[in-house]
Structure formats: structure tokens, C-alpha cells
Design a protein around this motif. Structure first.
Motif, PDB file in Angstrom:
ATOM      1  N   SER A 142       1.265  -0.783  -0.094  1.00  0.00           N
ATOM      2  CA  SER A 142       0.250   0.079   0.382  1.00  0.00           C
ATOM      3  C   SER A 142       0.736   1.296   0.378  1.00  0.00           C
ATOM      4  O   SER A 142       2.076   1.072   0.057  1.00  0.00           O
ATOM      5  CB  SER A 142      -1.070  -0.314   1.299  1.00  0.00           C
ATOM      6  N   GLU A 143      -0.051   2.496   0.038  1.00  0.00           N
ATOM      7  CA  GLU A 143       1.097   3.286  -0.511  1.00  0.00           C
ATOM      8  C   GLU A 143       1.656   4.073   1.497  1.00  0.00           C
ATOM      9  O   GLU A 143       2.733   4.418   1.226  1.00  0.00           O
ATOM     10  CB  GLU A 143       0.569   4.959  -0.161  1.00  0.00           C
ATOM     11  N   TYR A 144       1.093   3.110   2.714  1.00  0.00           N
ATOM     12  CA  TYR A 144       2.018   2.896   3.724  1.00  0.00           C
ATOM     13  C   TYR A 144       3.230   2.182   3.511  1.00  0.00           C
ATOM     14  O   TYR A 144       4.458   3.231   3.551  1.00  0.00           O
ATOM     15  CB  TYR A 144       1.439   2.264   4.880  1.00  0.00           C
ATOM     16  N   HIS A 145       3.332   1.305   2.764  1.00  0.00           N
ATOM     17  CA  HIS A 145       5.156   0.509   2.125  1.00  0.00           C
ATOM     18  C   HIS A 145       5.336   1.351   2.020  1.00  0.00           C
ATOM     19  O   HIS A 145       6.747   1.282   2.111  1.00  0.00           O
ATOM     20  CB  HIS A 145       4.653  -0.757   1.387  1.00  0.00           C
ATOM     21  N   LEU A 146       5.060   2.575   0.904  1.00  0.00           N
ATOM     22  CA  LEU A 146       6.057   2.842   0.164  1.00  0.00           C
ATOM     23  C   LEU A 146       6.796   4.124   0.419  1.00  0.00           C
ATOM     24  O   LEU A 146       7.740   4.432   0.904  1.00  0.00           O
ATOM     25  CB  LEU A 146       5.264   3.681  -0.916  1.00  0.00           C
ATOM     26  N   GLY A 147       5.266   4.696   1.575  1.00  0.00           N
ATOM     27  CA  GLY A 147       6.226   6.244   2.248  1.00  0.00           C
ATOM     28  C   GLY A 147       6.375   5.733   3.458  1.00  0.00           C
ATOM     29  O   GLY A 147       7.527   6.689   3.507  1.00  0.00           O
ATOM     30  N   PHE A 148       6.759   4.678   4.222  1.00  0.00           N
ATOM     31  CA  PHE A 148       7.470   4.486   5.633  1.00  0.00           C
ATOM     32  C   PHE A 148       8.276   3.307   5.574  1.00  0.00           C
ATOM     33  O   PHE A 148       8.782   3.436   6.584  1.00  0.00           O
ATOM     34  CB  PHE A 148       6.374   4.370   6.555  1.00  0.00           C
ATOM     35  N   ILE A 149       8.402   2.466   4.723  1.00  0.00           N
ATOM     36  CA  ILE A 149       8.812   1.084   4.909  1.00  0.00           C
ATOM     37  C   ILE A 149      10.067   0.973   3.765  1.00  0.00           C
ATOM     38  O   ILE A 149      11.360   1.105   3.999  1.00  0.00           O
ATOM     39  CB  ILE A 149       8.251  -0.213   4.153  1.00  0.00           C
ATOM     40  N   LEU A 150       9.544   1.226   2.938  1.00  0.00           N
ATOM     41  CA  LEU A 150      10.342   1.645   0.951  1.00  0.00           C
ATOM     42  C   LEU A 150      10.964   2.211   1.164  1.00  0.00           C
ATOM     43  O   LEU A 150      12.274   2.182   0.888  1.00  0.00           O
ATOM     44  CB  LEU A 150       9.665   0.814  -0.243  1.00  0.00           C
ATOM     45  N   GLY A 151      10.663   3.748   1.008  1.00  0.00           N
ATOM     46  CA  GLY A 151      11.135   5.269   0.417  1.00  0.00           C
ATOM     47  C   GLY A 151      12.382   5.292   1.578  1.00  0.00           C
ATOM     48  O   GLY A 151      13.439   5.814   1.029  1.00  0.00           O
ATOM     49  N   PRO A 152      11.896   5.178   2.898  1.00  0.00           N
ATOM     50  CA  PRO A 152      12.872   5.361   3.695  1.00  0.00           C
ATOM     51  C   PRO A 152      14.111   4.568   3.533  1.00  0.00           C
ATOM     52  O   PRO A 152      15.239   5.518   3.703  1.00  0.00           O
ATOM     53  CB  PRO A 152      12.538   5.186   5.205  1.00  0.00           C
ATOM     54  N   ARG A 153      13.997   3.110   3.171  1.00  0.00           N
ATOM     55  CA  ARG A 153      15.139   2.711   2.974  1.00  0.00           C
ATOM     56  C   ARG A 153      16.011   3.568   1.777  1.00  0.00           C
ATOM     57  O   ARG A 153      17.191   3.006   1.579  1.00  0.00           O
ATOM     58  CB  ARG A 153      15.110   1.178   2.677  1.00  0.00           C
ATOM     59  N   ILE A 154      15.404   3.457   0.718  1.00  0.00           N
ATOM     60  CA  ILE A 154      15.902   3.490  -0.244  1.00  0.00           C
ATOM     61  C   ILE A 154      17.063   5.148   0.182  1.00  0.00           C
ATOM     62  O   ILE A 154      17.758   5.305  -0.818  1.00  0.00           O
ATOM     63  CB  ILE A 154      14.796   4.139  -1.887  1.00  0.00           C
ATOM     64  N   ASN A 155      15.981   6.185   0.421  1.00  0.00           N
ATOM     65  CA  ASN A 155      16.251   7.613   0.551  1.00  0.00           C
ATOM     66  C   ASN A 155      17.612   7.005   1.668  1.00  0.00           C
ATOM     67  O   ASN A 155      18.685   8.358   1.669  1.00  0.00           O
ATOM     68  CB  ASN A 155      15.068   8.258   1.240  1.00  0.00           C
ATOM     69  N   ALA A 156      17.632   6.130   2.649  1.00  0.00           N
ATOM     70  CA  ALA A 156      18.865   5.355   3.480  1.00  0.00           C
ATOM     71  C   ALA A 156      20.082   6.025   2.960  1.00  0.00           C
ATOM     72  O   ALA A 156      21.829   6.725   3.378  1.00  0.00           O
ATOM     73  CB  ALA A 156      18.976   4.729   4.635  1.00  0.00           C
ATOM     74  N   GLY A 157      20.976   5.679   1.792  1.00  0.00           N
ATOM     75  CA  GLY A 157      21.651   5.711   0.765  1.00  0.00           C
ATOM     76  C   GLY A 157      22.104   6.797   0.804  1.00  0.00           C
ATOM     77  O   GLY A 157      23.449   7.271   1.207  1.00  0.00           O
ATOM     78  N   GLY A 158      21.548   7.832   0.313  1.00  0.00           N
ATOM     79  CA  GLY A 158      21.861   9.206  -0.325  1.00  0.00           C
ATOM     80  C   GLY A 158      22.064  10.237   1.334  1.00  0.00           C
ATOM     81  O   GLY A 158      22.715  11.171   1.178  1.00  0.00           O
ATOM     82  N   ARG A 159      21.425   9.579   2.245  1.00  0.00           N
ATOM     83  CA  ARG A 159      21.381  10.246   2.953  1.00  0.00           C
ATOM     84  C   ARG A 159      22.623  10.270   4.385  1.00  0.00           C
ATOM     85  O   ARG A 159      23.355  11.150   4.893  1.00  0.00           O
ATOM     86  CB  ARG A 159      20.339  10.423   4.167  1.00  0.00           C
ATOM     87  N   MET A 160      23.171   9.272   4.056  1.00  0.00           N
ATOM     88  CA  MET A 160      24.455   8.351   4.348  1.00  0.00           C
ATOM     89  C   MET A 160      25.561   9.124   3.528  1.00  0.00           C
ATOM     90  O   MET A 160      26.414   8.646   3.813  1.00  0.00           O
ATOM     91  CB  MET A 160      24.446   7.094   4.915  1.00  0.00           C
ATOM     92  N   GLY A 161      25.643   9.484   2.489  1.00  0.00           N
ATOM     93  CA  GLY A 161      26.369  10.043   1.295  1.00  0.00           C
ATOM     94  C   GLY A 161      26.683   8.999   0.195  1.00  0.00           C
ATOM     95  O   GLY A 161      27.863   9.385  -0.813  1.00  0.00           O
ATOM     96  N   GLU A 162      25.806   7.875   0.165  1.00  0.00           N
ATOM     97  CA  GLU A 162      25.995   7.246  -0.734  1.00  0.00           C
ATOM     98  C   GLU A 162      24.881   7.169  -1.839  1.00  0.00           C
ATOM     99  O   GLU A 162      23.946   5.946  -1.841  1.00  0.00           O
ATOM    100  CB  GLU A 162      26.276   6.556  -0.830  1.00  0.00           C
ATOM    101  N   SER A 163      24.305   8.280  -2.433  1.00  0.00           N
ATOM    102  CA  SER A 163      22.862   8.050  -2.965  1.00  0.00           C
ATOM    103  C   SER A 163      22.798   7.000  -4.428  1.00  0.00           C
ATOM    104  O   SER A 163      22.269   6.273  -4.672  1.00  0.00           O
ATOM    105  CB  SER A 163      22.795   9.579  -3.887  1.00  0.00           C
TER     106      SER A 163
END
Length: 335
Positions: A53-74
Motif C-alpha cells: 500500500s501507500e503506507y509501505h511506499l512512504g514509511f518502509i520502502l522509501g526511507p530505506r531507498i533514501n538512506a543511501g543518499g542520507r548517508m552520502g551514497e546516493s
């Protein structure tokens, strides 16, 4: 279309008109015809065993995908989503999950260090530390804002300048405030919208910037009342209600998920996860019960609060639990 849905939800794009149709069709692909190997492996890595659902996109999958960029490895997110080899995608997914855990540890350490520094009398939360990781300051601002409902501004160093993020519940438009601060030459650049902003300033401008924000928010009191759609008896919170709510999905910006209120409920704590999430049992005087979860909450203050009263009014969203697939309540607030 699956990637369009992911980006639309994660970037908080308004779900009106055609955007809602894009997300709905993207979710259909994710659930019934998914071909993106990166998303498949990330779903498996996240242990999601139910309909996406949109919940999984916004709160589970999305944060994981963004984590690389947040930690300097986009590049990790790009490589994952564009990968055509399932084995390579599995490796990228594992690395991204590790980066997300690293990001969580950093932000939790910062949040814990700020707990004793927050002044209840201040109109805003305003913090700067040159040692903080630039990739988590937006998350920190959001956590602080949700914690005491005050506009929050968090900053760290970036080369010879200071960069920061702000979060607010609304009311005064902090994006417009950043534009005004630029026009007054208090900060170098900045912008955003009513609930989120970003900005850059010189190190010797921190005090002036702080005074500017404190002046703007002095005497400003955010709306304290909880908005909800209707009162519900917890006996009607079941699969049928969840199926009815799904007809209005996907939820997001300009199509908010309904919040409900149930009155005079008792609360028993069942489990505490990661020292910030609380699983509890809500029940009424007729014996009806419901499992509820609080996310990102001060556990000690919560325990103190519920020890002072016998029953509470609860405000919540009705969800399907990510792991058990049972119908549960994501609790927004209690009084």
C-alpha cells in the motif's frame, strides 16, 4: 508506473486528480505485475508479506531507498532501482538496509542527546551542532516537531556554511519565512512550504536567524485540538471497516487518511520496541479490545501519563499490521 507511485508518495506530491490515478495504477503493478528486481528484493528484505500500500511506499520502502543518499551514497538507490540482475539487486538491497540501520542509530543518538535540552517555554525548537550528520537533520527536525508540536529547526555544518531543515505543523508558513529571511539577508538561501523548509546561512548569522524565528513565532500557538472524522466504537474496527476504507485509498497529500476517535478506553502496555515504539491493548468497559501502536514516543513520559488516569480518549488511524496482517490502530494521540 511502479516507480512513479513510489516517487509520488515519497515526495509528498498532492494526490489529487491524475496523481492519485498514477499511484493507484502503480500499486496495482507492485502487487500483481511487479518486474522491478530492486523493489522485489527490498520488499523481501523488509519482510513485507502482505499487499503493498501507500503506507509501505512512504514509511518502509522509501526511507530505506533514501538512506543511501542520507548517508552520502546516493548511487545505491539508483543502482537498486535500475538493476536487472536479481543477485546484484539482492546485494544492493542488503547494503541499503544496513545504511538505513546506520541512519537510525545516528538519529536516535542525536534525539536522545536533545531530550534534556528542550525548553518547554520556548516557542520553537532550535538546535545546531557542527558534528551532526547532514543526512539526518530533516528527520531530527520532524521527530522534534512531532514530540512537542512546536516548529523545529535543526542545523549542522556543510563546508564553510551552515545548512538546516525545518518542520512545522502548519499555521505560519515556514517556507515563506525562509524567503523573507533571504530578502532580509539573514540567510543565504532557503525555501519550502507550510510544513517543511531548508536553508543555508553563514556561521556568524545563527544568532540573528534564531532571533528572527523566535520573533515570528512568539505568541503563536499551534492548533491543539485533534481533528478526527467521527467517533467509533472499537467493536466495529474489523476487516469490513478496513475494506471500506481501502476504497478511498491511496491516501496522501490532499487525500488524508481518516482519523477516528474512541472515548473512555483503558490502555495496557504490551511491548516496547527499540525504546520508542509502544504496542498496547485498548479496551472498553464492555470487553471489546483493539491492539494499538504508538510510534516515536517518549516511553517514560507515556508511562507517567497513563498512570494518572483510568481511561482515555484515543485518536487513531485504522491499519493492517505490517507483520501480523491483523487490523490494528496506529495511535496519533490520547487525552
Amino acid at each position: 508506473m511502479d516507480l512513479v507511485a513510489l516517487a509520488t508518495i515519497c515526495d509528498l506530491v498532492p494526490l489529487n486528480s491524475i496523481n492519485r490515478s498514477f499511484v493507484k495504477q502503480g500499486l496495482n503493478i507492485l502487487n500483481y505485475d511487479i518486474k522491478n528486481k530492486g523493489i522485489v528484493t527490498l520488499i523481501n528484505q523488509s519482510k513485507i508479506n502482505q499487499k503493498i500500500s501507500e503506507y509501505h511506499l512512504g514509511f518502509i520502502l522509501g526511507p530505506r531507498i533514501n538512506a543511501g543518499g542520507r548517508m552520502g551514497e546516493s548511487y545505491l538507490g539508483f543502482n537498486l532501482l535500475s538493476c536487472e540482475n536479481i543477485h546484484a539487486a539482492t546485494q544492493y538491497s542488503s547494503i541499503i538496509t544496513s545504511k538505513n540501520q546506520e541512519r537510525q542509530k545516528i538519529q536516535n543518538k542525536i534525539i536522545n542527546s536533545l531530550t534534556t535540552l528542550i525548553e518547554e517555554s520556548d516557542a520553537i525548537n532550535f538546535f545546531y551542532d557542527p558534528s551532526w550528520h547532514i543526512g539526518v537533520i530533516g528527520i531530527i527536525a520532524g521527530r522534534l516537531m512531532r514530540g512537542n508540536k512546536k516548529p523545529s529547526f535543526v542545523m549542522t555544518n556543510s563546508n564553510d556554511l551552515i545548512v538546516g531543515s525545518g518542520r512545522s505543523t502548519g499555521g505560519l508558513n515556514i517556507g515563506n519565512l525562509m524567503i523573507e529571511a533571504v530578502e532580509k539577508k539573514i540567510i543565504i538561501k532557503g525555501g519550502g512550504h507550510s510544513k517543511a523548509c531548508g536553508f543555508t546561512l553563514e556561521k556568524d548569522s545563527i544568532k540573528e536567524f534564531k532571533n528572527f524565528l523566535f520573533t515570528k513565532f512568539q505568541g503563536f500557538y499551534p492548533e491543539k485540538n485533534n481533528f478526527y472524522e467521527m467517533n467509533l466504537d472499537i467493536s466495529v474496527i474489523n476487516e469490513n471497516l478496513l475494506n471500506d476504507l481501502s476504497l478511498m485509498s491511496p491516501f496522501g497529500q490532499l487525500n488524508p487518511e481518516p482519523v477516528f476517535k474512541s472515548e473512555n478506553l483503558k490502555i495496557n502496555i504490551l511491548n516496547i520496541f527499540k525504546e520508542k515504539h509502544i504496542k498496547c491493548k485498548l479496551f472498553d468497559n464492555l470487553g471489546n479490545s483493539l491492539i494499538g501502536i504508538f510510534f516515536d514516543i517518549d516511553v517514560i513520559k507515556f508511562k507517567e501519563y497513563i498512570s494518572k488516569k483510568d481511561t482515555f480518549n484515543c485518536f487513531y488511524k485504522v491499519k493492517r499490521d505490517t507483520y501480523s496482517s491483523n487490523v490494528i490502530a496506529h495511535i496519533e494521540d490520547i487525552h
